[in-house]
Motif scaffolding. Structure first.
Motif, PDB file in Angstrom:
ATOM      1  N   LYS A  57      16.061  54.849  24.347  1.00 16.99           N
ATOM      2  CA  LYS A  57      17.008  53.743  24.528  1.00 16.99           C
ATOM      3  C   LYS A  57      17.406  53.646  26.001  1.00 16.99           C
ATOM      4  CE  LYS A  57      19.006  53.680  19.905  1.00 16.99           C
ATOM      5  NZ  LYS A  57      20.222  53.629  19.076  1.00 16.99           N
ATOM      6  N   ARG A  76      10.924  58.443  18.698  1.00 20.25           N
ATOM      7  CA  ARG A  76      12.188  58.078  19.357  1.00 20.25           C
ATOM      8  C   ARG A  76      12.954  59.298  19.873  1.00 20.25           C
ATOM      9  NH1 ARG A  76      16.063  55.264  16.212  1.00 20.25           N
ATOM     10  NH2 ARG A  76      16.498  53.562  17.642  1.00 20.25           N
ATOM     11  N   ASP A 122      24.292  54.722  23.341  1.00 17.03           N
ATOM     12  CA  ASP A 122      23.822  53.817  22.286  1.00 17.03           C
ATOM     13  C   ASP A 122      24.089  52.345  22.582  1.00 17.03           C
ATOM     14  OD1 ASP A 122      22.732  52.938  19.964  1.00 17.03           O
ATOM     15  OD2 ASP A 122      24.362  53.572  18.656  1.00 17.03           O
ATOM     16  N   GLU A 181      19.371  45.892   9.098  1.00 13.98           N
ATOM     17  CA  GLU A 181      20.372  46.746   9.750  1.00 13.98           C
ATOM     18  C   GLU A 181      20.720  46.160  11.115  1.00 13.98           C
ATOM     19  OE1 GLU A 181      20.200  50.763   9.032  1.00 13.98           O
ATOM     20  OE2 GLU A 181      21.291  51.374  10.828  1.00 13.98           O
ATOM     21  N   ARG A 182      22.006  45.988  11.345  1.00 14.13           N
ATOM     22  CA  ARG A 182      22.497  45.398  12.593  1.00 14.13           C
ATOM     23  C   ARG A 182      21.871  44.020  12.840  1.00 14.13           C
ATOM     24  NH1 ARG A 182      26.609  48.835  12.366  1.00 14.13           N
ATOM     25  NH2 ARG A 182      25.923  50.987  12.452  1.00 14.13           N
ATOM     26  N   GLU A 216      24.367  44.243  18.497  1.00 11.13           N
ATOM     27  CA  GLU A 216      25.191  45.161  17.700  1.00 11.13           C
ATOM     28  C   GLU A 216      26.538  45.445  18.357  1.00 11.13           C
ATOM     29  OE1 GLU A 216      23.377  48.996  16.946  1.00 11.13           O
ATOM     30  OE2 GLU A 216      25.235  49.818  16.137  1.00 11.13           O
ATOM     31  N   GLU A 248      20.659  61.290  13.070  1.00 10.64           N
ATOM     32  CA  GLU A 248      21.590  60.646  12.136  1.00 10.64           C
ATOM     33  C   GLU A 248      21.216  60.922  10.681  1.00 10.64           C
ATOM     34  OE1 GLU A 248      21.766  56.519  13.570  1.00 10.64           O
ATOM     35  OE2 GLU A 248      23.357  57.134  14.941  1.00 10.64           O
ATOM     36  N   LYS A 285      11.827  57.833  13.684  1.00 17.76           N
ATOM     37  CA  LYS A 285      13.171  58.343  13.971  1.00 17.76           C
ATOM     38  C   LYS A 285      13.277  59.643  13.187  1.00 17.76           C
ATOM     39  CE  LYS A 285      18.089  57.170  13.199  1.00 17.76           C
ATOM     40  NZ  LYS A 285      19.037  56.077  12.916  1.00 17.76           N
ATOM     41  N   ASN A 337      15.326  53.520  10.152  1.00 10.41           N
ATOM     42  CA  ASN A 337      15.821  54.349   9.042  1.00 10.41           C
ATOM     43  C   ASN A 337      14.905  54.047   7.854  1.00 10.41           C
ATOM     44  OD1 ASN A 337      18.083  55.361  10.508  1.00 10.41           O
ATOM     45  ND2 ASN A 337      19.055  53.366  10.236  1.00 10.41           N
ATOM     46  N   TRP A 369      14.571  45.935  12.257  1.00 12.26           N
ATOM     47  CA  TRP A 369      15.272  46.959  11.473  1.00 12.26           C
ATOM     48  C   TRP A 369      15.475  46.427  10.049  1.00 12.26           C
ATOM     49  CZ3 TRP A 369      19.650  49.172  15.182  1.00 12.26           C
ATOM     50  CH2 TRP A 369      19.037  49.943  16.182  1.00 12.26           C
ATOM     51  N   PHE A 377      16.179  59.088  20.325  1.00 11.09           N
ATOM     52  CA  PHE A 377      17.582  58.834  19.982  1.00 11.09           C
ATOM     53  C   PHE A 377      18.081  59.956  19.067  1.00 11.09           C
ATOM     54  CE2 PHE A 377      20.747  56.669  17.168  1.00 11.09           C
ATOM     55  CZ  PHE A 377      21.734  56.514  18.128  1.00 11.09           C
TER      56      PHE A 377
HETATM   57  C1  BDP Z   1      22.684  52.710  16.250  1.00 10.59           C
HETATM   58  C2  BDP Z   1      22.930  51.861  15.056  1.00 10.59           C
HETATM   59  C3  BDP Z   1      22.268  52.350  13.811  1.00 10.59           C
HETATM   60  C4  BDP Z   1      20.818  52.695  14.108  1.00 10.59           C
HETATM   61  C5  BDP Z   1      20.748  53.696  15.213  1.00 10.59           C
HETATM   62  C6  BDP Z   1      19.325  53.949  15.691  1.00 10.59           C
HETATM   63  O1  BDP Z   1      24.318  51.789  14.854  1.00 10.59           O
HETATM   64  O2  BDP Z   1      22.384  51.342  12.843  1.00 10.59           O
HETATM   65  O3  BDP Z   1      20.191  53.199  12.973  1.00 10.59           O
HETATM   66  O4  BDP Z   1      21.423  53.230  16.342  1.00 10.59           O
HETATM   67  O5  BDP Z   1      18.966  53.351  16.692  1.00 10.59           O
HETATM   68  O6  BDP Z   1      22.804  51.853  17.347  1.00 10.59           O
HETATM   69  O7  BDP Z   1      18.603  54.718  15.082  1.00 10.59           O
END
Ligand code: BDP
Length: 639
Positions: A296, A261, A301, A106-107, A329, A228, A224, A147, A98, A263
């Protein structure tokens, strides 16, 4: 037949076939034979009258065989006579980085991005990374954050990606990229990114041609979309299938794949755990055969414990792959010792019952349950790697990276076998060390569940950074389903999310017998009780205690387990070099103090609803709730 007579160093056997730099010296002859009946870089290790042989069809297979033999030599398993044959469980064993183009991760809790975007290419570092991955069989890396910024597809960045791909290729690793769905408009200057507009599809085809011109073995895209706040086909009234298929068509001439994805959680249902299923299950059978839906492990999450995502059991005509999170995370970042293989295996071994007993997530995603739907098989792990000297921030966090690779290669290995191997190769094979450390690793995920979110509690983290407890958290204007109260629903009657048939109905996204087992409070596994049931505080648990007492006991048990790790680690001092010993010790102390923080916060907060006494046979909270509410950690930029 091509015979390589030694495998000590990079070898040019006269046929331009090389084992990559760093391949270990083992006591065997490497034989490459294209006629061998072996799938996907598999290998054979066999003792013959002419000595020990590693046999493979491909150079990468020979390299894997060499690492396997080295592992066996180091873990006392190389005594002859040997005759073994290995082929990977999953064809594509992929790390998802990421990493952002500004080198933040990220994370990520182990420093800046190892790709050094915008700086000279760190050739040796990337070689070392590739070699580590190759040694456990990982054969793909998605280089950038899901992202994704459109810029990753600029010619300048693609040239950089090609340089990285060149370094990793000898190690059998293909690169993949996360892409932003609005790239045609944002980068290409088109008026739209609507997947059904011919110019948009053309733009992606041209981009694919450019990529494959630079990177002939490019793996494909990870996407993705409509998640979000990221763009996606729904912005144009199209479906996930329309979007994924358009990209798949662009990659098809080169045999590239799209990992799309699942998610997503647009709030059509009042229960976030239902939403991915609601959006994706109706699309079953509509995806091209070079699309894989990346799901996932759980429906929410990456929580310390979730039931498996019900989507796995409901797309019989679609290729699916699991996405696991190696970076911690929600499990104490790189501060807590939490070996994640028990969590990963819990997911893969979950039986969905979609085609009767035995329809596990491993069986589905390795293509065994629905063979007709699978052209390729894959698994992904979100990487925990950065520029830290020890790669992962915590010495023990390396074990989850190692373990992810080993499990992706052979998903029948137990998490214990993998941990044992890792300990012996990383520290020492002295039984005085292996036994106690193995016990520590194997209990560590359950300990984290106990001191953070026992009995099916989930997502009661602090806003933003997901490190500490904030079950009370309220942020005006924030999405309700990003806040703890949405998940724990504590009130005077009890605690937990009602996902039964009289609640959100989420239980019916599972096949029988699971749906009925989860629906009934008397048969629901206690580990998932508060995930599926709003449970009265005085509900009697299998221990004979009330729910309230049991909750207090679980927090206490978690703390005590971590305290026992500190004692164990003290005794391990003679076996470990001073630096690593001290670094691990310091992290264990943070973990122990955090475990008490979790207990203090959660037990005292929930007590406001239960109104019940904390049992006298558990350790008592130390810091007052008001003090804990004032803790504000700025951990959003952990780099
Ligand atoms: C969450 C995270 C975020 C990720 C998102 C993802 O907090 O930072 O962008 O999932 O997987 O776990 O897209």
């Amino acid at each position: 037949m091509l015979a390589i007579v030694s495998c000590s160093k990079p070898i040019d056997n006269g046929n331009a076939l090389w084992l990559p730099e760093g391949t270990p010296e083992v006591n065997a002859e490497v034989v490459l034979d294209e006629g061998l009946d072996l799938k996907n870089d598999g290998f054979i290790i066999r003792d013959t009258p002419d000595g020990r042989k590693i046999m493979a069809r491909t150079v990468t297979g020979a390299m894997y065989g060499t690492y396997a033999l080295q592992r066996m030599e180091r873990t006392g398993k190389a005594e002859g006579p040997l005759d073994l044959r290995e082929e990977p469980s999953f064809e594509r064993r992929i790390l998802n980085h990421w990493d952002n183009l500004d080198n933040t991760v990220e994370r990520g809790y182990a420093g800046w991005s190892i790709w050094h975007w915008g700086e000279p290419v760190p050739v040796d570092l990337i070689k070392e990374y590739a070699r580590l991955n190759a040694s456990v069989g990982i054969n793909g890396s998605v280089l950038n954050n899901v992202n994704a910024t459109p810029e990753i597809l600029s010619t300048e960045k693609l040239e950089r990606v090609a340089e990285i791909a060149d370094i990793m290729r000898p190690y059998g690793i293909r690169v993949y990229l996360s892409v932003n769905f609005s790239s045609p408009a944002a980068l290409g200057g088109l008026a739209t990114s609507d997947p059904l507009v011919p110019e948009v599809a053309e733009w992606w085809k041209d981009k694919a041609a450019e990529i494959y011109g630079l990177i002939p073995d490019f793996g494909g895209f990870l996407v993705k979309a409509n998640s979000e706040g990221l763009p996606g086909p729904q912005d144009f009234g199209r479906t996930h299938a329309d979007g994924a298929n358009m990209l798949a068509d662009a990659l098809r001439p080169y045999d590239g794949i799209v990992m799309w994805r699942a998610f997503v959680y647009s709030p059509k249902s009042s229960d976030r755990a239902c939403q991915a299923y609601d959006e994706f299950a109706p699309l079953d059978g509509q995806f091209r055969d070079n699309v894989i839906i990346q799901i996932k492990n759980g429906p929410v999450d990456f929580q310390p414990r979730e039931p498996f995502s019900p989507l796995f059991g409901h797309m019989p005509n679609t290729q699916m792959m699991a996405e696991l999170q190696i970076t911690q995370e929600y499990l104490g970042f790189s501060n807590h010792l939490v070996y994640l293989l028990p969590l990963f295996k819990e997911c893969l071994d979950s039986d969905t019952y979609c085609k009767g007993p035995g329809s596990t997530i491993a069986a589905i995603t390795t293509g065994k349950t629905y063979p007709d739907a699978y052209r390729t098989t894959a698994i992904a792990g979100v990487a925990n790697i950065g520029r830290d000297e020890n790669w992962c921030g915590h010495h023990f966090a390396q074990s989850s990276w190692y373990g992810f690779g080993r499990m992706a290669w052979d998903c029948s290995l137990s998490s214990e076998e993998i941990a044992r191997e890792w300990i012996m190769q990383t520290f020492t094979s002295d039984p005085g060390f292996v036994g106690p450390v193995l016990e520590m690793m194997m209990s560590s995920r359950e300990a984290a569940v106990d001191y953070m979110m026992p009995l099916g509690l989930h997502h009661i983290f602090a806003w933003g950074h997901h490190y500490g407890p904030e079950p009370w958290c309220e942020i005006p204007g924030a999405r309700a389903d990003w806040l703890p109260k949405y998940y724990h629903k504590a009130d005077a009657a009890g605690v937990g999310f009602d996902r039964t048939r009289s609640g959100s109905g989420n239980v019916d996204q599972y096949h029988e017998p699971l749906a009925s087992i989860y629906n009934d409070i008397s048969t629901c596994p206690e580990e998932l009780l508060l995930w599926f049931h709003h449970t009265p505080w005085d509900h009697t648990m299998s221990s004979g205690r009330t729910l309230w007492d049991e909750l207090c006991h679980r927090y206490d048990r978690g703390i005590r387990t971590v305290q026992s790790y500190i004692c164990t680690w003290e005794e391990m001092r003679p076996f470990v070099d001073r630096k690593r010993w001290e670094e691990v010790k310091a992290k264990l102390e943070i973990q122990e103090s955090d475990s008490r923080w979790w207990r203090d916060a959660c037990v005292q907060y929930f007590q406001e609803f239960s109104g019940m006494e904390i049992p006298s046979d558990v350790s008592q909270p130390e810091r007052p709730l008001e003090e804990l509410k004032k803790i504000k950690l700025d951990m959003t930029h952990h780099n």
